[in-house]
Write a protein that holds these residues in place. Sequence first.
Motif, PDB file in Angstrom:
ATOM      1  N   UNK A 194      -5.985  42.069   3.678  1.00 53.90           N
ATOM      2  CA  UNK A 194      -5.606  40.889   2.921  1.00 53.90           C
ATOM      3  C   UNK A 194      -4.116  40.896   2.687  1.00 53.90           C
ATOM      4  N   UNK A 195      -3.444  39.871   3.161  1.00 51.42           N
ATOM      5  CA  UNK A 195      -2.012  39.777   2.905  1.00 51.42           C
ATOM      6  C   UNK A 195      -1.810  38.696   1.851  1.00 51.42           C
ATOM      7  N   UNK A 196      -1.184  39.086   0.728  1.00 54.90           N
ATOM      8  CA  UNK A 196      -0.980  38.146  -0.375  1.00 54.90           C
ATOM      9  C   UNK A 196       0.112  37.143  -0.004  1.00 54.90           C
ATOM     10  N   UNK A 197       0.070  35.965  -0.609  1.00 58.80           N
ATOM     11  CA  UNK A 197       1.153  35.007  -0.381  1.00 58.80           C
ATOM     12  C   UNK A 197       2.499  35.624  -0.761  1.00 58.80           C
ATOM     13  N   UNK A 198       3.465  35.510   0.128  1.00 59.18           N
ATOM     14  CA  UNK A 198       4.791  36.033  -0.146  1.00 59.18           C
ATOM     15  C   UNK A 198       4.928  37.524   0.066  1.00 59.18           C
ATOM     16  N   UNK A 199       3.877  38.172   0.507  1.00 61.47           N
ATOM     17  CA  UNK A 199       3.930  39.610   0.691  1.00 61.47           C
ATOM     18  C   UNK A 199       4.458  39.964   2.093  1.00 61.47           C
ATOM     19  N   UNK A 200       5.133  41.095   2.160  1.00 61.09           N
ATOM     20  CA  UNK A 200       5.643  41.597   3.436  1.00 61.09           C
ATOM     21  C   UNK A 200       4.807  42.809   3.824  1.00 61.09           C
ATOM     22  N   UNK A 201       3.970  42.647   4.840  1.00 57.62           N
ATOM     23  CA  UNK A 201       3.119  43.750   5.268  1.00 57.62           C
ATOM     24  C   UNK A 201       3.538  44.189   6.664  1.00 57.62           C
ATOM     25  N   UNK A 202       3.743  45.493   6.817  1.00 57.63           N
ATOM     26  CA  UNK A 202       4.093  46.020   8.132  1.00 57.63           C
ATOM     27  C   UNK A 202       2.901  46.772   8.706  1.00 57.63           C
ATOM     28  N   UNK A 203       2.687  46.620   9.997  1.00 60.68           N
ATOM     29  CA  UNK A 203       1.631  47.359  10.692  1.00 60.68           C
ATOM     30  C   UNK A 203       2.296  48.341  11.645  1.00 60.68           C
ATOM     31  N   UNK A 204       1.994  49.632  11.473  1.00 62.81           N
ATOM     32  CA  UNK A 204       2.484  50.610  12.445  1.00 62.81           C
ATOM     33  C   UNK A 204       1.300  51.255  13.137  1.00 62.81           C
TER      34      UNK A 204
ATOM     35  N   UNK B  17      11.208  51.892   9.804  1.00 63.95           N
ATOM     36  CA  UNK B  17      11.458  50.460   9.744  1.00 63.95           C
ATOM     37  C   UNK B  17      10.443  49.787   8.833  1.00 63.95           C
ATOM     38  N   UNK B  18       9.200  50.183   8.974  1.00 61.72           N
ATOM     39  CA  UNK B  18       8.137  49.611   8.156  1.00 61.72           C
ATOM     40  C   UNK B  18       8.405  49.878   6.680  1.00 61.72           C
ATOM     41  N   UNK B  19       8.816  51.097   6.351  1.00 62.47           N
ATOM     42  CA  UNK B  19       9.048  51.462   4.949  1.00 62.47           C
ATOM     43  C   UNK B  19      10.250  50.721   4.374  1.00 62.47           C
ATOM     44  N   UNK B  20      11.248  50.497   5.180  1.00 66.98           N
ATOM     45  CA  UNK B  20      12.437  49.774   4.716  1.00 66.98           C
ATOM     46  C   UNK B  20      12.087  48.339   4.349  1.00 66.98           C
ATOM     47  N   UNK B  21      11.249  47.743   5.164  1.00 67.01           N
ATOM     48  CA  UNK B  21      11.035  46.299   5.037  1.00 67.01           C
ATOM     49  C   UNK B  21       9.887  45.920   4.109  1.00 67.01           C
ATOM     50  N   UNK B  22       8.807  46.675   4.156  1.00 66.29           N
ATOM     51  CA  UNK B  22       7.544  46.119   3.695  1.00 66.29           C
ATOM     52  C   UNK B  22       7.190  46.445   2.248  1.00 66.29           C
ATOM     53  N   UNK B  23       6.322  45.600   1.690  1.00 72.38           N
ATOM     54  CA  UNK B  23       5.680  45.910   0.410  1.00 72.38           C
ATOM     55  C   UNK B  23       4.532  46.884   0.635  1.00 72.38           C
ATOM     56  N   UNK B  24       3.861  46.685   1.752  1.00 71.97           N
ATOM     57  CA  UNK B  24       2.754  47.572   2.104  1.00 71.97           C
ATOM     58  C   UNK B  24       2.832  47.931   3.572  1.00 71.97           C
ATOM     59  N   UNK B  25       2.485  49.160   3.883  1.00 67.38           N
ATOM     60  CA  UNK B  25       2.470  49.570   5.287  1.00 67.38           C
ATOM     61  C   UNK B  25       1.030  49.884   5.683  1.00 67.38           C
ATOM     62  N   UNK B  26       0.591  49.249   6.746  1.00 65.85           N
ATOM     63  CA  UNK B  26      -0.751  49.486   7.268  1.00 65.85           C
ATOM     64  C   UNK B  26      -0.619  50.368   8.500  1.00 65.85           C
ATOM     65  N   UNK B  27      -1.289  51.520   8.471  1.00 59.34           N
ATOM     66  CA  UNK B  27      -1.203  52.428   9.612  1.00 59.34           C
ATOM     67  C   UNK B  27      -2.485  52.302  10.431  1.00 59.34           C
ATOM     68  N   UNK B  28      -2.327  51.999  11.705  1.00 58.62           N
ATOM     69  CA  UNK B  28      -3.497  51.859  12.573  1.00 58.62           C
ATOM     70  C   UNK B  28      -3.625  53.054  13.514  1.00 58.62           C
ATOM     71  N   UNK B  29      -4.840  53.308  13.925  1.00 53.85           N
ATOM     72  CA  UNK B  29      -5.085  54.336  14.937  1.00 53.85           C
ATOM     73  C   UNK B  29      -5.772  53.672  16.113  1.00 53.85           C
TER      74      UNK B  29
END
Lengths: 292, 267
Positions: B37-47, B205-217
């Motif tokens: 779930x990505x909230x309105x206005x949220x910055x989510x990064x996927x690595x 990069x993800x940590x610099x930018x995002x409110x939340x970082x999603x890590x995928x495998x």
Amino acid sequence: MAGPLTSPAKRRIRDSGTVAVSRPIADTKKPHGDESQAVSAPKNLVLMWVGRLIVTVVVLGVWQLVYVKKVFNPVVTGSPVEVAKFLVDNLVTSTKLWGSVGVTLWTTLIAFVVGSGLGIGCGLLFARSPKLEHFTNPFFTGFNSVPRIALAPLFIVWFGLSQVSSILVGVSLTFFILLSSTMAGVASLERDATTLLDTLGATERQRFFRATLPAAVPTLFSGLRLGLVYALLGVVSGEIIGAPAGLGEKLSYFAGSFETDAVFGVLIVLGVIGAVIQGVMTLAERKLLRWQ
Amino acid sequence: MGNIVSDSGNKSVGIAIDSVTHRFGPGQLTLDNVSLNVEPGEFVAIVGPSGCGKTTLLNLVAGLLPTQEGTITLANEQPRPGHPLVGYMLARDALFGWRTVRRNVELGAEIRGQDEALREIRAVELIRQVGLAGYEDAYPKALSHGMRQRAALARTFCLDVAVLLMDEPFGALDAQTKLQLEDLLLDLWTRERRTVLFVTHDLNEALVLADRVVVMGRNPGTIRLVVQVTLPRPREARMLQSDPHFHDLSATIWRELEGGMGPWLDR
Ligand SMILES: Nc1ncnc2c1ncn2[C@@H]1O[C@H](COP(=O)(O)OP(=O)(O)OP(=O)(O)O)[C@@H](O)[C@H]1O
Ligand SMILES: [Mg+2]
């Protein structure tokens, strides 16, 4: 087929060395090699032209000598002086040859417009409908495999000794060149651009006019340049084989009556026409494709 | 300034991804039961490692691929290509060589039929913001790699959308330019908050930018870990590179990943 015919034109652009291209601001940082080239280019260019002039003079001199000394039958070799005389007599002091020039130019223009119009049209149609392309492919490939000049006698049987046969030979050559360059041009749009347009929700119309067509223009242009050269080739061949007028007809008439000087004269005129056509296309291309 | 010609700040739109599974062929499970779930206005990064389905997930949200299993909701709608509230930025700039920088930046807005005068003002303003002032009438061939990507960034923001999907937009850049563009993105995002789903290979990069970082495998693509990034904003990429707290966070995530589920990045 495209290679050997387009390269002389490209070479000509490079030869003239410092082609004045309006550089965008971004281009201020020139690589070092560029600068040294720019300095030595005019000198090299002068030397190059002097060399070319010498070669020309030597060849013409030897030719004239062969004629004067009657090394071979003078009727067969002709001479540069006599050729020059023919050209002056028929183009300057009289206008005898201008009529033929006009006929050939008009015929070429018609063949070019019709051939490239049909070629581009079919190319766009095929690009839109790959199924149609797939279906008709063997027919076109088969037709394209026939040496088109060989069709001239058939055209003469159908349309008599008229310019129509020459036009058709020209069309049959130009058509296939434009067909393939249109299809290649349309296919040259990068996949990233297509994806971008997908994400933007572009309509078919927007895709065509904003991306497909402009992306195809460079390829299309080399097709048009080649198409024009081949239209001239087809028309002159058609005229040689059988036409009531035109430079090709003159050529075959003069050759038949052993007027070698006249044959060379007409060949020179044809060469000049070809060069002018290439030059005009290059100019138009440079104007239209400044972004490249 | 940006807000004068933009009203996307009000169109707050979230992204709801619910139990999405995707197969490219029988037996080829690319995404397995992914929910986010990505909230309105949220910055989510996927690595995640190459091939784990990051681009596939983004393409599903963009509507470029049909959703096979599960649901994706975006402004109460299913995804569809060309959604007026969604913008997509690709890894490669896809600038049109025959258009000047300004006309390239305007492209998206033009295709979506935005007012001509407005989009021009906006384009010129964005070109200035990404540091390309003076290059408005230059053709892409005259731009460096980083400059091209700046232009692509300006084009993406010129769309005036609520949701931005970005697929490794800085992946092919050198480290220096990358940091610059990250700052630029943060700057643009702070001015006009949009919902951002940002795919990257680069955990920093993800940590610099995002409110939340999603890590995928991968094999199959699943979400392994979601990290709330507690670093205060405004952030600056170049500053964070030397911030001990930032490195702690990065190290913690690596440790958690290695301890919890074995090597996740096998490259
Ligand atoms: N159009 C397609 N047809 C078939 N398989 C595909 C297609 N697109 C992606 N795949 C497969 O799906 C998997 C995930 O691909 P995807 O492009 O989503 O990975 P990614 O995480 O974006 O990788 P990268 O970091 O390298 O960009 C890969 O194994 C890929 O081979
Ligand atoms: Mg990817």
